[in-house]
Design an enzyme around this catalytic site. Structure first.
Site, PDB file in Angstrom:
ATOM      1  N   THR A 163      -5.939   1.822 -20.450  1.00  0.00           N
ATOM      2  CA  THR A 163      -5.723   1.139 -19.181  1.00  0.00           C
ATOM      3  C   THR A 163      -6.909   0.210 -18.916  1.00  0.00           C
ATOM      4  OG1 THR A 163      -6.821   2.946 -18.008  1.00  0.00           O
ATOM      5  CG2 THR A 163      -4.422   3.103 -18.288  1.00  0.00           C
ATOM      6  N   TYR A 174      -9.021  14.445  -8.226  1.00  0.00           N
ATOM      7  CA  TYR A 174      -8.035  13.771  -9.068  1.00  0.00           C
ATOM      8  C   TYR A 174      -7.026  14.784  -9.623  1.00  0.00           C
ATOM      9  CZ  TYR A 174      -6.133  10.809 -12.786  1.00  0.00           C
ATOM     10  OH  TYR A 174      -5.294  10.099 -13.607  1.00  0.00           O
ATOM     11  N   ASP A 225       0.883  -1.155   0.000  1.00  0.00           N
ATOM     12  CA  ASP A 225       0.000   0.000   0.000  1.00  0.00           C
ATOM     13  C   ASP A 225       0.926   1.211   0.000  1.00  0.00           C
ATOM     14  OD1 ASP A 225      -1.611   2.166   0.555  1.00  0.00           O
ATOM     15  OD2 ASP A 225      -2.599   1.269   2.296  1.00  0.00           O
ATOM     16  N   VAL A 226       1.012   1.886  -1.126  1.00  0.00           N
ATOM     17  CA  VAL A 226       2.013   2.957  -1.274  1.00  0.00           C
ATOM     18  C   VAL A 226       1.807   4.095  -0.288  1.00  0.00           C
ATOM     19  CG1 VAL A 226       2.503   2.445  -3.700  1.00  0.00           C
ATOM     20  CG2 VAL A 226       0.673   4.069  -3.118  1.00  0.00           C
ATOM     21  N   PHE A 237      -5.115   6.841 -22.037  1.00  0.00           N
ATOM     22  CA  PHE A 237      -4.438   5.583 -22.351  1.00  0.00           C
ATOM     23  C   PHE A 237      -5.378   4.412 -22.160  1.00  0.00           C
ATOM     24  CE2 PHE A 237      -0.710   8.017 -22.626  1.00  0.00           C
ATOM     25  CZ  PHE A 237       0.296   7.220 -23.170  1.00  0.00           C
ATOM     26  N   SER A 246      -0.810  13.468 -14.804  1.00  0.00           N
ATOM     27  CA  SER A 246      -1.902  13.342 -15.771  1.00  0.00           C
ATOM     28  C   SER A 246      -2.099  14.697 -16.431  1.00  0.00           C
ATOM     29  CB  SER A 246      -3.192  12.923 -15.064  1.00  0.00           C
ATOM     30  OG  SER A 246      -4.326  13.091 -15.905  1.00  0.00           O
ATOM     31  N   LYS A 260      -2.922  14.903  -8.971  1.00  0.00           N
ATOM     32  CA  LYS A 260      -1.939  14.831 -10.051  1.00  0.00           C
ATOM     33  C   LYS A 260      -1.169  16.146 -10.194  1.00  0.00           C
ATOM     34  CE  LYS A 260      -2.743  10.590 -11.282  1.00  0.00           C
ATOM     35  NZ  LYS A 260      -1.707   9.544 -11.140  1.00  0.00           N
TER      36      LYS A 260
END
Length: 253
Positions: A194, A159, A57-58, A192, A146, A163
């Protein structure tokens, strides 16, 4: 930097941009540790590239520290960190049900921004103590922002803020880590293909791709990985944010 023989950490390496990056680094001869919350996906990619998987878990200090320790035990001190772990999420600041829940904003900031910084600080500390490589440097850190950092759309406040924070970290951290010979870079990808976008119907994917000036399609994860390799290998590239978006500029909505 010559990638062959280095030790690389890739967060979010179990899928999408991270998996493509892990495969590309391994193909160049790096020893790669996949750090991911999804154990099945992360272990599968690690097995494919003859690497190591470490559950991580970063945004959790203990989890990240343990994952780096496992990688160090297997492969030695890292010379490369690529931060691909992150989450999305949409919500208006003021919606039909009132203000955006603070917990929703905090979750995205915690995973994307705090998680990235957590990995940067821990990996950089290890890099700073290592012997210099042939080029005189000790490592390279590449993070993922992003285009939303610059043209966040309606509903992307959390978000875009997360970013944007990653983008803003790039130069000051590059300046600080320069004394150790550690370069710091960021990629700001556009649209992208993803796992999240791949779940959309093909006509929806085509419509998104058509909005991109050229090439008019979604980016391939392998193209992101190619940019990571170029950044690592170019010793004079430092403190920079590179947009990888086919000249896309996001509209308000």
């Amino acid at each position: 930097m010559i990638i062959a023989g280095t030790t690389a950490l890739v967060t979010g390496g179990g899928s999408g941009l991270g998996a493509a990056t892990a495969r590309a680094l391994a193909a160049r001869g790096a020893r790669v540790t996949i750090l991911d919350l999804n154990a099945d996906a992360g272990a599968a990619v690690a097995k494919e590239i003859d690497g190591l998987f470490a559950a991580c878990d970063v945004a959790d200090e203990g989890s990240a520290t343990a994952a780096l320790a496992a990688s160090r035990l297997a492969f030695g001190c890292p010379q490369i960190l690529v931060n691909c772990a992150g989450i999305g999420g949409a919500g208006r600041v003021v919606g039909r049900d009132g203000p955006l829940p603070l917990a929703a904003f905090e979750k995205i900031i915690r995973v994307n921004l705090i998680g990235t910084f957590n990995m940067v600080r821990l990996a950089a500390a290890e890099m700073s103590l290592a012997e210099p490589m042939a080029n005189g440097g000790r490592g390279v850190i590449v993070s993922t922002a992003s285009v939303a950092a610059f043209e966040g759309q309606i509903g992307q406040a959390a978000y875009a803020a997360s970013k944007g924070g990653i983008a803003a970290l790039t130069l000051p951290v590059a300046r600080e880590l320069a004394r150790f010979g550690v370069r710091v870079l960021t990629i700001a990808p556009g649209l992208f293909k993803t796992p999240l976008l791949s779940e959309l119907p093909q006509d929806a994917q085509d419509a998104l791709g058509a909005a991109i000036p050229y090439p008019a399609r979604l980016g391939a994860p392998e193209e992101f990985a190619q940019m990571v390799l170029a950044m690592i290998e170019n010793d004079y590239l430092n403190g920079e944010i590179v947009r990888l978006d086919g000249a896309l500029r996001m509209q308000p909505k």
